[in-house]
Design an enzyme around this catalytic site. Sequence first.
Site, PDB file in Angstrom:
ATOM      1  N   ARG A  64      -6.694 -17.398   0.694  1.00 47.02           N
ATOM      2  CA  ARG A  64      -6.167 -16.134   0.151  1.00 47.02           C
ATOM      3  C   ARG A  64      -7.033 -14.975   0.638  1.00 47.02           C
ATOM      4  O   ARG A  64      -6.577 -13.866   0.797  1.00 47.02           O
ATOM      5  CB  ARG A  64      -6.110 -16.164  -1.386  1.00 47.02           C
ATOM      6  CG  ARG A  64      -5.829 -14.804  -2.009  1.00 47.02           C
ATOM      7  CD  ARG A  64      -5.141 -14.867  -3.374  1.00 47.02           C
ATOM      8  NE  ARG A  64      -5.752 -15.793  -4.298  1.00 47.02           N
ATOM      9  CZ  ARG A  64      -6.925 -15.568  -4.938  1.00 47.02           C
ATOM     10  NH1 ARG A  64      -7.586 -14.455  -4.748  1.00 47.02           N
ATOM     11  NH2 ARG A  64      -7.385 -16.472  -5.766  1.00 47.02           N
ATOM     12  N   TYR A 117      10.555   4.883   4.911  1.00 48.74           N
ATOM     13  CA  TYR A 117      11.237   3.598   4.805  1.00 48.74           C
ATOM     14  C   TYR A 117      11.702   3.408   3.353  1.00 48.74           C
ATOM     15  O   TYR A 117      10.986   3.795   2.421  1.00 48.74           O
ATOM     16  CB  TYR A 117      10.250   2.498   5.223  1.00 48.74           C
ATOM     17  CG  TYR A 117      10.806   1.113   5.067  1.00 48.74           C
ATOM     18  CD1 TYR A 117      11.756   0.624   5.950  1.00 48.74           C
ATOM     19  CD2 TYR A 117      10.376   0.289   4.032  1.00 48.74           C
ATOM     20  CE1 TYR A 117      12.262  -0.649   5.801  1.00 48.74           C
ATOM     21  CE2 TYR A 117      10.887  -0.987   3.884  1.00 48.74           C
ATOM     22  CZ  TYR A 117      11.830  -1.447   4.768  1.00 48.74           C
ATOM     23  OH  TYR A 117      12.334  -2.706   4.621  1.00 48.74           O
ATOM     24  N   ASP A 189       2.313   5.416   8.591  1.00 48.00           N
ATOM     25  CA  ASP A 189       3.098   4.213   8.893  1.00 48.00           C
ATOM     26  C   ASP A 189       3.530   4.331  10.356  1.00 48.00           C
ATOM     27  O   ASP A 189       4.359   5.168  10.704  1.00 48.00           O
ATOM     28  CB  ASP A 189       4.320   4.123   7.952  1.00 48.00           C
ATOM     29  CG  ASP A 189       5.167   2.873   8.201  1.00 48.00           C
ATOM     30  OD1 ASP A 189       5.117   2.304   9.308  1.00 48.00           O
ATOM     31  OD2 ASP A 189       5.922   2.480   7.281  1.00 48.00           O
ATOM     32  N   LYS A 214       8.158  -6.114  12.544  1.00 50.68           N
ATOM     33  CA  LYS A 214       9.010  -5.430  13.518  1.00 50.68           C
ATOM     34  C   LYS A 214       8.445  -5.611  14.928  1.00 50.68           C
ATOM     35  O   LYS A 214       8.340  -6.736  15.386  1.00 50.68           O
ATOM     36  CB  LYS A 214       9.150  -3.953  13.131  1.00 50.68           C
ATOM     37  CG  LYS A 214       9.491  -3.722  11.648  1.00 50.68           C
ATOM     38  CD  LYS A 214      10.899  -4.172  11.291  1.00 50.68           C
ATOM     39  CE  LYS A 214      11.151  -4.207   9.792  1.00 50.68           C
ATOM     40  NZ  LYS A 214      10.866  -2.986   9.068  1.00 50.68           N
TER      41      LYS A 214
HETATM   42  C1  LIG Z   1      10.419  -2.712   7.811  1.00 50.48           C
HETATM   43  C2  LIG Z   1       9.550  -1.554   7.534  1.00 50.48           C
HETATM   44  C3  LIG Z   1       8.638  -1.586   6.474  1.00 50.48           C
HETATM   45  C4  LIG Z   1       8.534  -2.776   5.532  1.00 50.48           C
HETATM   46  O1  LIG Z   1       8.072  -3.906   6.172  1.00 50.48           O
HETATM   47  P1  LIG Z   1       8.370  -5.421   5.659  1.00 50.48           P
HETATM   48  O2  LIG Z   1       7.579  -6.230   6.619  1.00 50.48           O
HETATM   49  O3  LIG Z   1       9.834  -5.641   5.729  1.00 50.48           O
HETATM   50  O4  LIG Z   1       7.863  -5.495   4.266  1.00 50.48           O
HETATM   51  C5  LIG Z   1       7.835  -0.482   6.286  1.00 50.48           C
HETATM   52  N1  LIG Z   1       7.918   0.609   7.082  1.00 50.48           N
HETATM   53  C6  LIG Z   1       8.787   0.676   8.103  1.00 50.48           C
HETATM   54  C7  LIG Z   1       8.844   1.898   8.934  1.00 50.48           C
HETATM   55  C8  LIG Z   1       9.643  -0.393   8.358  1.00 50.48           C
HETATM   56  O5  LIG Z   1      10.518  -0.321   9.354  1.00 50.48           O
END
Ligand SMILES: *Cc1c(COP(=O)(O)O)cnc(C)c1O
Length: 398
Positions: A64, A117, A189, A214
């Site tokens: 963890r 998001y 982000d 992604k």
């Molecule tokens: C998909 C996404 C997230 C969330 O990510 P997960 O891995 O699905 O939890 C956050 N910010 C952006 C810009 C995203 O495209």
Amino acid sequence: MSKKNKKWSEDQMGTASVWAGESPLFTEGATVPPVSLNVAYGYEDLDHWYEVALGNEKGHIYSRNTNPVISVLEEKMKALEGAEACTSFSTGMAAISNTLYTFLTPGKRVVSQKDTYGGSSAIFMNFLPPRGVDVQLCDTSDFDQIEEEISKGCDLLYLETPTNPTLKIIDIKRLATAAKSMGAIVVVDNTFATPINQRPLALGADLVVYSATKFLGGHADALGGILCGSEDLVKQVYGYREINGASLHPLSAYLIFRGLKTLELRMLRHNENAQSIAEFLKSHARVEEVFYPGLSTHLNHEIAQKQMTGFGGVLSFSLKGDYETVKKFLPQLKLARLAAHLGSVDTIAGPPKTTSHVETTPEERKMLGIPENLVRYSAGIENSQDLIGDLASALDAI
Ligand SMILES: *Cc1c(COP(=O)(O)O)cnc(C)c1O
């Protein structure tokens, strides 16, 4: 020669994708990091065990907290980002929520933009206010308003650029400068851009957060989150994550690590494909508007050119018509998976109301400037003429 802790310059990202953060050889001479699925690490010497547990000696105790393959992934990301430290999470949302909850205790004030998001928006709108956090969401493209709100008091500035799904661009340097003058922590982000297209730390951000699900992983087969930044700040978030338990799975860590090997190669192709497709769609009679920062007609193309080295693989476009038109159009695409995802080697398309913004109401989407006739299109690494041909046939069929 160990590739750990080596500094890589921005024009070495292809080499860094492959080599950064790696030891010459792993256990028993393995040339790729073994996936350690074990939960705990055994010790024969209790004094040594105790010193590792205290963090005074190198080693792992419990997965963890830390795990060898996860450490290799974090080393590689740290190098690609040019950061002092990196930690990882089970998902992108875990990275974002752990970061926000670590710093936003009751009485703190966070300034952000309306377009984030969907999951991040939900944290800002539904989860932080009941915890006594003052949340100020500004018009995404109104930098004057964002600066003004920052000047009224700001403990954390949270930015996302390019935005999902309308590809708005935020001036990171300008807003980070304003936030720093208030002593705020600046979080960006960078999921859409990746370190290949944008380096927020060099533009004044303190922390960069990713959905590794992604482009970083890039193959739609692993969930994960990444946080990079200064040793001090990353350590604080790690301390919270270690306890609340949103740890990355070692197998996912390995898949994301393997994805990173081709990060530069993939991003250059994603950039190229999305640019050609955006230009094609822009002149198509059935398309109302195209949103892509690489188009010279984009509202903030100049800022994008200044702060990005590529414009990314995601674009969106509205069709002449309504949601019914979108429903007719999307199933006609042969080279796109209709799914709530983006950033994969496969092209993926979908309407925001069932993908990024499924958590929002039609009214909220309207407020966020997301039309119901919008299609989000994540260009994969296929040949661009095939993707353009596929889009052309699908548009002809509506
Ligand atoms: C998909 C996404 C997230 C969330 O990510 P997960 O891995 O699905 O939890 C956050 N910010 C952006 C810009 C995203 O495209």
